[in-house]
Design a protein around this motif. Structure first.
Motif, PDB file in Angstrom:
ATOM      1  N   ARG A  82       0.833  -1.207   0.000  1.00 57.34           N
ATOM      2  CA  ARG A  82       0.000   0.000   0.000  1.00 57.34           C
ATOM      3  C   ARG A  82       0.868   1.258   0.000  1.00 57.34           C
ATOM      4  O   ARG A  82       0.592   2.215  -0.736  1.00 57.34           O
ATOM      5  CB  ARG A  82      -0.905  -0.032   1.227  1.00 57.34           C
ATOM      6  CG  ARG A  82      -1.854   1.136   1.351  1.00 57.34           C
ATOM      7  CD  ARG A  82      -2.834   0.871   2.478  1.00 57.34           C
ATOM      8  NE  ARG A  82      -3.700   1.995   2.744  1.00 57.34           N
ATOM      9  CZ  ARG A  82      -4.763   1.947   3.541  1.00 57.34           C
ATOM     10  NH1 ARG A  82      -5.057   0.820   4.154  1.00 57.34           N
ATOM     11  NH2 ARG A  82      -5.511   3.017   3.736  1.00 57.34           N
ATOM     12  N   ARG A  83       1.948   1.242   0.815  1.00 57.80           N
ATOM     13  CA  ARG A  83       2.843   2.404   0.861  1.00 57.80           C
ATOM     14  C   ARG A  83       3.546   2.619  -0.469  1.00 57.80           C
ATOM     15  O   ARG A  83       3.698   3.757  -0.930  1.00 57.80           O
ATOM     16  CB  ARG A  83       3.876   2.220   1.979  1.00 57.80           C
ATOM     17  CG  ARG A  83       3.321   2.435   3.383  1.00 57.80           C
ATOM     18  CD  ARG A  83       4.435   2.602   4.388  1.00 57.80           C
ATOM     19  NE  ARG A  83       5.270   1.404   4.449  1.00 57.80           N
ATOM     20  CZ  ARG A  83       5.047   0.370   5.242  1.00 57.80           C
ATOM     21  NH1 ARG A  83       3.995   0.366   6.059  1.00 57.80           N
ATOM     22  NH2 ARG A  83       5.848  -0.670   5.244  1.00 57.80           N
ATOM     23  N   LEU A  84       3.952   1.524  -1.102  1.00 60.95           N
ATOM     24  CA  LEU A  84       4.605   1.658  -2.408  1.00 60.95           C
ATOM     25  C   LEU A  84       3.643   2.233  -3.442  1.00 60.95           C
ATOM     26  O   LEU A  84       4.034   3.042  -4.295  1.00 60.95           O
ATOM     27  CB  LEU A  84       5.140   0.309  -2.875  1.00 60.95           C
ATOM     28  CG  LEU A  84       6.492  -0.108  -2.298  1.00 60.95           C
ATOM     29  CD1 LEU A  84       6.808  -1.547  -2.664  1.00 60.95           C
ATOM     30  CD2 LEU A  84       7.588   0.819  -2.797  1.00 60.95           C
ATOM     31  N   GLY A  85       2.390   1.798  -3.393  1.00 63.79           N
ATOM     32  CA  GLY A  85       1.397   2.385  -4.293  1.00 63.79           C
ATOM     33  C   GLY A  85       1.252   3.876  -4.066  1.00 63.79           C
ATOM     34  O   GLY A  85       1.171   4.661  -5.016  1.00 63.79           O
ATOM     35  N   ASP A  86       1.245   4.291  -2.791  1.00 59.83           N
ATOM     36  CA  ASP A  86       1.159   5.719  -2.480  1.00 59.83           C
ATOM     37  C   ASP A  86       2.366   6.475  -3.035  1.00 59.83           C
ATOM     38  O   ASP A  86       2.221   7.572  -3.600  1.00 59.83           O
ATOM     39  CB  ASP A  86       1.086   5.918  -0.959  1.00 59.83           C
ATOM     40  CG  ASP A  86      -0.203   5.385  -0.353  1.00 59.83           C
ATOM     41  OD1 ASP A  86      -1.167   5.168  -1.117  1.00 59.83           O
ATOM     42  OD2 ASP A  86      -0.250   5.188   0.878  1.00 59.83           O
ATOM     43  N   VAL A  87       3.572   5.905  -2.855  1.00 67.21           N
ATOM     44  CA  VAL A  87       4.790   6.563  -3.323  1.00 67.21           C
ATOM     45  C   VAL A  87       4.773   6.710  -4.840  1.00 67.21           C
ATOM     46  O   VAL A  87       5.084   7.779  -5.388  1.00 67.21           O
ATOM     47  CB  VAL A  87       6.029   5.773  -2.872  1.00 67.21           C
ATOM     48  CG1 VAL A  87       7.287   6.309  -3.562  1.00 67.21           C
ATOM     49  CG2 VAL A  87       6.193   5.863  -1.353  1.00 67.21           C
ATOM     50  N   LEU A  88       4.388   5.662  -5.549  1.00 67.46           N
ATOM     51  CA  LEU A  88       4.356   5.709  -7.012  1.00 67.46           C
ATOM     52  C   LEU A  88       3.343   6.741  -7.504  1.00 67.46           C
ATOM     53  O   LEU A  88       3.604   7.481  -8.455  1.00 67.46           O
ATOM     54  CB  LEU A  88       4.025   4.327  -7.569  1.00 67.46           C
ATOM     55  CG  LEU A  88       5.130   3.273  -7.448  1.00 67.46           C
ATOM     56  CD1 LEU A  88       4.574   1.868  -7.697  1.00 67.46           C
ATOM     57  CD2 LEU A  88       6.264   3.572  -8.417  1.00 67.46           C
ATOM     58  N   TYR A 112       1.641   6.060 -12.895  1.00 65.84           N
ATOM     59  CA  TYR A 112       0.512   6.422 -12.034  1.00 65.84           C
ATOM     60  C   TYR A 112      -0.516   5.289 -11.995  1.00 65.84           C
ATOM     61  O   TYR A 112      -1.049   4.953 -10.924  1.00 65.84           O
ATOM     62  CB  TYR A 112      -0.133   7.703 -12.543  1.00 65.84           C
ATOM     63  CG  TYR A 112      -1.237   8.217 -11.643  1.00 65.84           C
ATOM     64  CD1 TYR A 112      -0.930   8.937 -10.496  1.00 65.84           C
ATOM     65  CD2 TYR A 112      -2.573   7.977 -11.941  1.00 65.84           C
ATOM     66  CE1 TYR A 112      -1.934   9.400  -9.660  1.00 65.84           C
ATOM     67  CE2 TYR A 112      -3.589   8.437 -11.109  1.00 65.84           C
ATOM     68  CZ  TYR A 112      -3.262   9.143  -9.971  1.00 65.84           C
ATOM     69  OH  TYR A 112      -4.264   9.586  -9.136  1.00 65.84           O
ATOM     70  N   ALA A 113      -0.788   4.674 -13.146  1.00 65.14           N
ATOM     71  CA  ALA A 113      -1.742   3.562 -13.186  1.00 65.14           C
ATOM     72  C   ALA A 113      -1.243   2.383 -12.358  1.00 65.14           C
ATOM     73  O   ALA A 113      -2.028   1.735 -11.641  1.00 65.14           O
ATOM     74  CB  ALA A 113      -1.983   3.132 -14.637  1.00 65.14           C
ATOM     75  N   PHE A 114       0.056   2.078 -12.431  1.00 67.13           N
ATOM     76  CA  PHE A 114       0.605   0.999 -11.604  1.00 67.13           C
ATOM     77  C   PHE A 114       0.475   1.341 -10.116  1.00 67.13           C
ATOM     78  O   PHE A 114       0.160   0.473  -9.295  1.00 67.13           O
ATOM     79  CB  PHE A 114       2.073   0.754 -11.961  1.00 67.13           C
ATOM     80  CG  PHE A 114       2.272  -0.205 -13.091  1.00 67.13           C
ATOM     81  CD1 PHE A 114       1.829  -1.522 -13.004  1.00 67.13           C
ATOM     82  CD2 PHE A 114       2.915   0.194 -14.257  1.00 67.13           C
ATOM     83  CE1 PHE A 114       2.015  -2.421 -14.056  1.00 67.13           C
ATOM     84  CE2 PHE A 114       3.101  -0.691 -15.310  1.00 67.13           C
ATOM     85  CZ  PHE A 114       2.659  -2.001 -15.208  1.00 67.13           C
ATOM     86  N   GLY A 115       0.712   2.599  -9.752  1.00 68.51           N
ATOM     87  CA  GLY A 115       0.544   2.991  -8.361  1.00 68.51           C
ATOM     88  C   GLY A 115      -0.879   2.787  -7.880  1.00 68.51           C
ATOM     89  O   GLY A 115      -1.117   2.318  -6.761  1.00 68.51           O
ATOM     90  N   CYS A 116      -1.847   3.135  -8.734  1.00 66.31           N
ATOM     91  CA  CYS A 116      -3.249   2.903  -8.395  1.00 66.31           C
ATOM     92  C   CYS A 116      -3.553   1.417  -8.295  1.00 66.31           C
ATOM     93  O   CYS A 116      -4.279   0.971  -7.395  1.00 66.31           O
ATOM     94  CB  CYS A 116      -4.150   3.561  -9.439  1.00 66.31           C
ATOM     95  SG  CYS A 116      -4.095   5.369  -9.447  1.00 66.31           S
ATOM     96  N   LEU A 117      -3.002   0.631  -9.210  1.00 71.20           N
ATOM     97  CA  LEU A 117      -3.241  -0.810  -9.211  1.00 71.20           C
ATOM     98  C   LEU A 117      -2.709  -1.456  -7.932  1.00 71.20           C
ATOM     99  O   LEU A 117      -3.429  -2.200  -7.254  1.00 71.20           O
ATOM    100  CB  LEU A 117      -2.579  -1.444 -10.438  1.00 71.20           C
ATOM    101  CG  LEU A 117      -2.601  -2.971 -10.488  1.00 71.20           C
ATOM    102  CD1 LEU A 117      -4.025  -3.491 -10.579  1.00 71.20           C
ATOM    103  CD2 LEU A 117      -1.770  -3.486 -11.664  1.00 71.20           C
ATOM    104  N   PHE A 118      -1.445  -1.191  -7.591  1.00 67.68           N
ATOM    105  CA  PHE A 118      -0.870  -1.818  -6.406  1.00 67.68           C
ATOM    106  C   PHE A 118      -1.594  -1.360  -5.140  1.00 67.68           C
ATOM    107  O   PHE A 118      -1.812  -2.156  -4.219  1.00 67.68           O
ATOM    108  CB  PHE A 118       0.625  -1.507  -6.322  1.00 67.68           C
ATOM    109  CG  PHE A 118       1.439  -2.182  -7.393  1.00 67.68           C
ATOM    110  CD1 PHE A 118       1.267  -3.521  -7.672  1.00 67.68           C
ATOM    111  CD2 PHE A 118       2.380  -1.465  -8.121  1.00 67.68           C
ATOM    112  CE1 PHE A 118       2.005  -4.152  -8.663  1.00 67.68           C
ATOM    113  CE2 PHE A 118       3.122  -2.080  -9.110  1.00 67.68           C
ATOM    114  CZ  PHE A 118       2.943  -3.424  -9.382  1.00 67.68           C
TER     115      PHE A 118
END
Length: 374
Positions: A82-88, A112-118
């Motif tokens: 979740r934190r990695l998604g926020d960072v991305l 940005y899409a990968f960050g939302c996905l993760f």
């Protein structure tokens, strides 16, 4: 006070409820996991361009967390994902907003899409409320670029199917800004747009499309399922949880006009927006009225100068005139502009030729569907 038997029954009920929640979480994750490749290496992180060198390691770390446990990431793994998604998302958001949208590289939109996905996957695996995961998917679809065969769109369908259905929560009365629109203006016969019932394609092409003459078409969308199904309550039921971009304000030339991302339910509960500015498009348009009524006024491209377009390039296709309350001292030539009008009723379709100026005002709570083509 309850006795030992009552306490035991309460414990058993709680345990049964937890088993049911775990079963539902397992069923959800099985559907989510089926959207992704079976092996970690098969989940491609390829981007369409160059990004800063710190980004690919973050993507690979997130992918490893997703696949590392052999099952849904839980506990520390889910929190780290979740934190990695926020960072991305945060890192790529700066790139998305650093200049004009047309200059944003597709690779950063994919990040940005990968960050939302993760982030969405971490929330789906963690067993919490699904609305935040669904919002992340919508943000990725709106601001990102498609990744993994448009996996975010497929993930939305899975998550939405597991959301509880219910009526939208009403907004506090102080937040509501609905204002009853003024009554429909009278339309003189000589200014009324012509109506045509179920014309053949050839007749429409030869008499309206090629000559570029507007017309109200009747009877051509009566078979659409939406004509019987769509309503405000229906939108709240099937899409109330979805995040969409909303334009707030009566005219996009006004200083208070703004855009906002919000759920469909929040928009319906808080706002009703009327379009009151005059502008044109460089494409043909079919304007289909599904429910409610709209007052529409059209001006020919030949009257462009009489409509006083804004001088800026950004608003060159927008008139400065309030056509229902014109300032004829400031815009004296507007009195020379000839218009055609109609009150578009449910089931009617208005053909607006390319570069025809159009003014639209809702007379009721209404919904329209537009098609454009060149």
């Amino acid at each position: 006070m309850s006795g030992p038997g009552g306490a035991a029954a309460a414990v058993a009920a709680a345990e049964q409820e937890e088993r049911e929640r775990e079963r539902e979480r397992g069923a959800l994750w099985a559907e989510v996991r089926a959207l992704l490749p079976g092996a970690e290496e098969a989940l491609s992180l390829a981007l369409s361009g160059e990004v800063e060198e710190c980004v690919p390691p973050l993507l690979r770390r997130a992918r490893a967390l997703l696949y590392g446990a052999g099952g849904p990431p839980r506990g520390p793994a889910a929190a780290a994902l979740r934190r990695l998604g926020d960072v991305l998302r945060d890192y790529s958001w700066e790139k998305l907003n650093a200049g004009p949208w047309r200059d944003v590289g597709k690779a950063w939109r994919q990040v940005y899409a990968f960050g939302c996905l993760f982030g969405a996957l971490a929330r789906a695996a963690g067993g919490g409320p699904l609305a935040p995961a669904l919002r992340l998917c919508d943000l990725g679809l709106l601001m990102g670029a498609a990744v993994l065969d448009n996996v975010l769109a497929r993930l939305v369908r899975v998550l939405q199917a597991h959301l509880p259905r219910g009526p939208p929560r009403p907004a506090p009365a102080a937040q509501k800004v609905r204002v009853d629109p003024p009554p429909a203006p009278a339309i003189q016969p000589e200014d009324a747009l012509p109506h045509l019932h179920c014309p053949s394609l050839e007749h429409f092409r030869d008499n309206y499309l090629i000559p570029q003459k507007p017309v109200v078409l009747e009877g051509i969308i009566d078979h659409w399922p939406c004509m019987k199904k769509w309503s405000v309550d229906y939108f709240c039921q099937v899409a109330g949880c979805r995040t969409v971009p909303v334009e707030l304000g009566s005219r996009y030339t006004d200083e208070e006009w703004s855009q906002k991302l919000m759920t469909v339910s929040d928009f319906i509960n808080q706002y009703i927006v009327n379009e009151n500015s005059v502008g044109y498009l460089a494409q043909h348009q079919l304007f289909d009225q599904v429910f409610g009524r709209k007052y529409i006024r059209l001006y020919s491209p030949q009257d462009s100068e009489n409509l006083y377009p804004h001088e800026s390039h950004l608003l060159h296709n927008t008139s400065q005139v309030d056509v229902e309350d014109p300032d004829l001292i400031k815009f004296p030539n507007f009195r020379n502009a000839a218009s055609q009008s109609c009150i578009l009723m449910p089931g009617q379709v208005l053909f607006i030729p390319v570069k025809y100026w159009h003014y639209v005002r809702s007379l009721d709570i209404s919904f329209s569907v537009s098609f454009w083509w060149s």
